[in-house]
Design a protein around this motif. Structure first.
Motif, PDB file in Angstrom:
ATOM      1  N   THR A  76     -28.998  -6.599   6.846  1.00 20.79           N
ATOM      2  CA  THR A  76     -28.797  -7.344   5.605  1.00 20.79           C
ATOM      3  C   THR A  76     -29.252  -8.782   5.780  1.00 20.79           C
ATOM      4  O   THR A  76     -29.951  -9.340   4.928  1.00 20.79           O
ATOM      5  CB  THR A  76     -27.319  -7.287   5.169  1.00 20.79           C
ATOM      6  N   GLY A  77     -28.896  -9.391   6.903  1.00 19.88           N
ATOM      7  CA  GLY A  77     -29.339 -10.750   7.196  1.00 19.88           C
ATOM      8  C   GLY A  77     -30.857 -10.846   7.289  1.00 19.88           C
ATOM      9  O   GLY A  77     -31.462 -11.805   6.806  1.00 19.88           O
ATOM     10  N   GLY A  78     -31.482  -9.838   7.892  1.00 15.71           N
ATOM     11  CA  GLY A  78     -32.938  -9.810   7.988  1.00 15.71           C
ATOM     12  C   GLY A  78     -33.597  -9.720   6.618  1.00 15.71           C
ATOM     13  O   GLY A  78     -34.628 -10.354   6.366  1.00 15.71           O
ATOM     14  N   LEU A  79     -33.018  -8.935   5.718  1.00 13.41           N
ATOM     15  CA  LEU A  79     -33.536  -8.838   4.360  1.00 13.41           C
ATOM     16  C   LEU A  79     -33.417 -10.178   3.645  1.00 13.41           C
ATOM     17  O   LEU A  79     -34.359 -10.635   2.988  1.00 13.41           O
ATOM     18  CB  LEU A  79     -32.797  -7.739   3.579  1.00 13.41           C
ATOM     19  N   LEU A  80     -32.269 -10.831   3.779  1.00 17.19           N
ATOM     20  CA  LEU A  80     -32.068 -12.135   3.145  1.00 17.19           C
ATOM     21  C   LEU A  80     -33.083 -13.154   3.667  1.00 17.19           C
ATOM     22  O   LEU A  80     -33.714 -13.873   2.882  1.00 17.19           O
ATOM     23  CB  LEU A  80     -30.646 -12.629   3.403  1.00 17.19           C
ATOM     24  N   GLU A  81     -33.238 -13.223   4.970  1.00 18.51           N
ATOM     25  CA  GLU A  81     -34.163 -14.184   5.568  1.00 18.51           C
ATOM     26  C   GLU A  81     -35.601 -13.908   5.117  1.00 18.51           C
ATOM     27  O   GLU A  81     -36.342 -14.828   4.754  1.00 18.51           O
ATOM     28  CB  GLU A  81     -34.061 -14.125   7.088  1.00 18.51           C
ATOM     29  N   THR A  82     -35.990 -12.650   5.114  1.00 13.95           N
ATOM     30  CA  THR A  82     -37.348 -12.275   4.701  1.00 13.95           C
ATOM     31  C   THR A  82     -37.592 -12.658   3.248  1.00 13.95           C
ATOM     32  O   THR A  82     -38.657 -13.185   2.898  1.00 13.95           O
ATOM     33  CB  THR A  82     -37.574 -10.771   4.916  1.00 13.95           C
ATOM     34  N   VAL A  90     -25.250 -16.938   6.371  1.00 14.01           N
ATOM     35  CA  VAL A  90     -25.101 -15.723   5.570  1.00 14.01           C
ATOM     36  C   VAL A  90     -23.635 -15.510   5.220  1.00 14.01           C
ATOM     37  O   VAL A  90     -22.760 -15.681   6.070  1.00 14.01           O
ATOM     38  CB  VAL A  90     -25.647 -14.488   6.333  1.00 14.01           C
ATOM     39  N   GLN A  91     -23.391 -15.142   3.989  1.00 12.42           N
ATOM     40  CA  GLN A  91     -22.057 -14.752   3.544  1.00 12.42           C
ATOM     41  C   GLN A  91     -22.117 -13.294   3.129  1.00 12.42           C
ATOM     42  O   GLN A  91     -22.867 -12.938   2.217  1.00 12.42           O
ATOM     43  CB  GLN A  91     -21.591 -15.607   2.361  1.00 12.42           C
ATOM     44  N   TYR A  92     -21.345 -12.464   3.814  1.00 10.55           N
ATOM     45  CA  TYR A  92     -21.273 -11.040   3.486  1.00 10.55           C
ATOM     46  C   TYR A  92     -20.169 -10.851   2.464  1.00 10.55           C
ATOM     47  O   TYR A  92     -19.017 -11.192   2.722  1.00 10.55           O
ATOM     48  CB  TYR A  92     -21.015 -10.220   4.753  1.00 10.55           C
ATOM     49  N   LEU A  93     -20.520 -10.322   1.299  1.00 10.99           N
ATOM     50  CA  LEU A  93     -19.578 -10.229   0.184  1.00 10.99           C
ATOM     51  C   LEU A  93     -19.045  -8.823  -0.038  1.00 10.99           C
ATOM     52  O   LEU A  93     -17.936  -8.650  -0.514  1.00 10.99           O
ATOM     53  CB  LEU A  93     -20.250 -10.724  -1.102  1.00 10.99           C
ATOM     54  N   VAL A 143     -30.510 -17.392  -1.290  1.00  5.98           N
ATOM     55  CA  VAL A 143     -30.979 -16.008  -1.358  1.00  5.98           C
ATOM     56  C   VAL A 143     -29.804 -15.110  -1.711  1.00  5.98           C
ATOM     57  O   VAL A 143     -28.680 -15.337  -1.249  1.00  5.98           O
ATOM     58  CB  VAL A 143     -31.585 -15.554  -0.011  1.00  5.98           C
ATOM     59  N   GLU A 144     -30.072 -14.089  -2.533  1.00  8.32           N
ATOM     60  CA  GLU A 144     -29.054 -13.097  -2.874  1.00  8.32           C
ATOM     61  C   GLU A 144     -29.596 -11.705  -2.613  1.00  8.32           C
ATOM     62  O   GLU A 144     -30.756 -11.423  -2.910  1.00  8.32           O
ATOM     63  CB  GLU A 144     -28.653 -13.204  -4.344  1.00  8.32           C
ATOM     64  N   ALA A 145     -28.747 -10.852  -2.065  1.00  5.64           N
ATOM     65  CA  ALA A 145     -29.077  -9.435  -1.858  1.00  5.64           C
ATOM     66  C   ALA A 145     -28.117  -8.599  -2.694  1.00  5.64           C
ATOM     67  O   ALA A 145     -26.935  -8.924  -2.811  1.00  5.64           O
ATOM     68  CB  ALA A 145     -28.953  -9.057  -0.390  1.00  5.64           C
ATOM     69  N   TRP A 146     -28.649  -7.523  -3.275  1.00  3.32           N
ATOM     70  CA  TRP A 146     -27.838  -6.626  -4.104  1.00  3.32           C
ATOM     71  C   TRP A 146     -28.359  -5.210  -3.959  1.00  3.32           C
ATOM     72  O   TRP A 146     -29.396  -4.968  -3.363  1.00  3.32           O
ATOM     73  CB  TRP A 146     -27.875  -7.075  -5.571  1.00  3.32           C
ATOM     74  N   PRO A 188     -23.889  -9.348  -6.040  1.00  2.00           N
ATOM     75  CA  PRO A 188     -24.530  -9.411  -4.721  1.00  2.00           C
ATOM     76  C   PRO A 188     -23.642  -8.834  -3.619  1.00  2.00           C
ATOM     77  O   PRO A 188     -22.411  -8.916  -3.685  1.00  2.00           O
ATOM     78  CB  PRO A 188     -24.779 -10.900  -4.508  1.00  2.00           C
ATOM     79  N   ILE A 189     -24.312  -8.235  -2.617  1.00  2.00           N
ATOM     80  CA  ILE A 189     -23.591  -7.766  -1.430  1.00  2.00           C
ATOM     81  C   ILE A 189     -23.584  -8.838  -0.345  1.00  2.00           C
ATOM     82  O   ILE A 189     -22.744  -8.814   0.547  1.00  2.00           O
ATOM     83  CB  ILE A 189     -24.176  -6.445  -0.880  1.00  2.00           C
ATOM     84  N   ALA A 190     -24.518  -9.798  -0.442  1.00  2.00           N
ATOM     85  CA  ALA A 190     -24.573 -10.902   0.513  1.00  2.00           C
ATOM     86  C   ALA A 190     -25.406 -12.032  -0.074  1.00  2.00           C
ATOM     87  O   ALA A 190     -26.275 -11.803  -0.915  1.00  2.00           O
ATOM     88  CB  ALA A 190     -25.180 -10.440   1.834  1.00  2.00           C
ATOM     89  N   THR A 191     -25.120 -13.248   0.377  1.00  2.00           N
ATOM     90  CA  THR A 191     -25.911 -14.410  -0.004  1.00  2.00           C
ATOM     91  C   THR A 191     -26.236 -15.197   1.260  1.00  2.00           C
ATOM     92  O   THR A 191     -25.592 -15.021   2.299  1.00  2.00           O
ATOM     93  CB  THR A 191     -25.165 -15.328  -0.995  1.00  2.00           C
ATOM     94  N   ALA A 192     -27.228 -16.067   1.147  1.00  2.00           N
ATOM     95  CA  ALA A 192     -27.585 -16.914   2.282  1.00  2.00           C
ATOM     96  C   ALA A 192     -28.079 -18.254   1.777  1.00  2.00           C
ATOM     97  O   ALA A 192     -28.591 -18.367   0.661  1.00  2.00           O
ATOM     98  CB  ALA A 192     -28.666 -16.257   3.135  1.00  2.00           C
ATOM     99  N   VAL A 193     -27.925 -19.254   2.619  1.00  2.00           N
ATOM    100  CA  VAL A 193     -28.533 -20.565   2.426  1.00  2.00           C
ATOM    101  C   VAL A 193     -29.407 -20.794   3.630  1.00  2.00           C
ATOM    102  O   VAL A 193     -28.967 -20.629   4.777  1.00  2.00           O
ATOM    103  CB  VAL A 193     -27.464 -21.672   2.306  1.00  2.00           C
ATOM    104  N   MET A 194     -30.667 -21.137   3.393  1.00  2.00           N
ATOM    105  CA  MET A 194     -31.630 -21.374   4.475  1.00  2.00           C
ATOM    106  C   MET A 194     -32.186 -22.787   4.385  1.00  2.00           C
ATOM    107  O   MET A 194     -32.425 -23.288   3.285  1.00  2.00           O
ATOM    108  CB  MET A 194     -32.816 -20.409   4.349  1.00  2.00           C
ATOM    109  N   ASN A 195     -32.405 -23.395   5.527  1.00  2.00           N
ATOM    110  CA  ASN A 195     -33.112 -24.658   5.636  1.00  2.00           C
ATOM    111  C   ASN A 195     -34.305 -24.405   6.534  1.00  2.00           C
ATOM    112  O   ASN A 195     -34.151 -23.890   7.636  1.00  2.00           O
ATOM    113  CB  ASN A 195     -32.213 -25.728   6.223  1.00  2.00           C
ATOM    114  N   VAL A 196     -35.495 -24.768   6.035  1.00  2.00           N
ATOM    115  CA  VAL A 196     -36.731 -24.450   6.731  1.00  2.00           C
ATOM    116  C   VAL A 196     -37.561 -25.718   6.887  1.00  2.00           C
ATOM    117  O   VAL A 196     -37.762 -26.450   5.911  1.00  2.00           O
ATOM    118  CB  VAL A 196     -37.545 -23.380   5.944  1.00  2.00           C
ATOM    119  N   LEU A 197     -38.044 -25.959   8.089  1.00  2.00           N
ATOM    120  CA  LEU A 197     -38.969 -27.041   8.368  1.00  2.00           C
ATOM    121  C   LEU A 197     -40.370 -26.578   8.010  1.00  2.00           C
ATOM    122  O   LEU A 197     -40.752 -25.453   8.337  1.00  2.00           O
ATOM    123  CB  LEU A 197     -38.914 -27.423   9.853  1.00  2.00           C
ATOM    124  N   MET A 198     -41.118 -27.423   7.341  1.00  2.00           N
ATOM    125  CA  MET A 198     -42.489 -27.103   6.974  1.00  2.00           C
ATOM    126  C   MET A 198     -43.407 -28.059   7.733  1.00  2.00           C
ATOM    127  O   MET A 198     -43.587 -29.213   7.328  1.00  2.00           O
ATOM    128  CB  MET A 198     -42.691 -27.223   5.463  1.00  2.00           C
TER     129      MET A 198
END
Length: 137
Positions: free
Chosen positions: A51-57, A83-86, A112-115, A122-132
């Motif tokens: 689930t985390g991999g799906l959110l990150e992708t 990641v927050q698993y809901l 990000v939201e997964a459902w 949603p079954i899980a959400t995530a917050v990502m911070n990415v360096l560009m």
């Protein structure tokens, strides 16, 4: 419509799980993964790492799509992901969509939201911070 890079742009982990572009919605890529033994944790449920991999992708796909739309090139490097698993992901296809909450010159913040059946549940959400980083030339 901008397109995310082909499947080779996905991480080996994402490819091994079977994560793929499902469709576009309002200019945002929707990523999906079908349930099979590669993503199974306890019987008939997704493993949290899958689930985390799906959110990150999905987060990276949304960011790549926005950068392509803006005709910007960047090397993406993770800063962090939370990641927050809901709810437990059951034995059916899961979907995820990222939304850019802040796009700066050097970093991006993505939610990000997964459902499964209903994007409003949603079954899980995530917050990502990415360096560009600037591509080396």
């Amino acid at each position: 419509m901008a397109d995310i890079p082909d499947i080779e742009a996905l991480t080996p982990y994402a490819r091994s799980l079977g994560i793929a572009l499902d469709r576009w919605e309002d200019g945002t890529p929707i990523m999906a993964v079908s349930f099979d033994e590669m993503v199974e944790g306890r019987p008939d449920h997704y493993h949290g790492g899958a689930t985390g991999g799906l959110l990150e992708t999905a987060g990276y796909a949304a960011l790549r799509a926005e950068l392509a739309r803006l005709e910007r090139e960047a090397v993406l490097k993770p800063i962090n992901i939370t990641v927050q698993y809901l709810a437990a992901g059951k034995s059916r296809t899961s979907y995820a969509r990222g939304r850019i909450t802040k796009l700066g010159r050097r970093s991006a913040n993505i939610t990000v939201e997964a459902w499964q059946d209903d994007p409003a549940r949603p079954i899980a959400t995530a917050v990502m911070n990415v360096l560009m980083a600037e591509p080396s030339g």
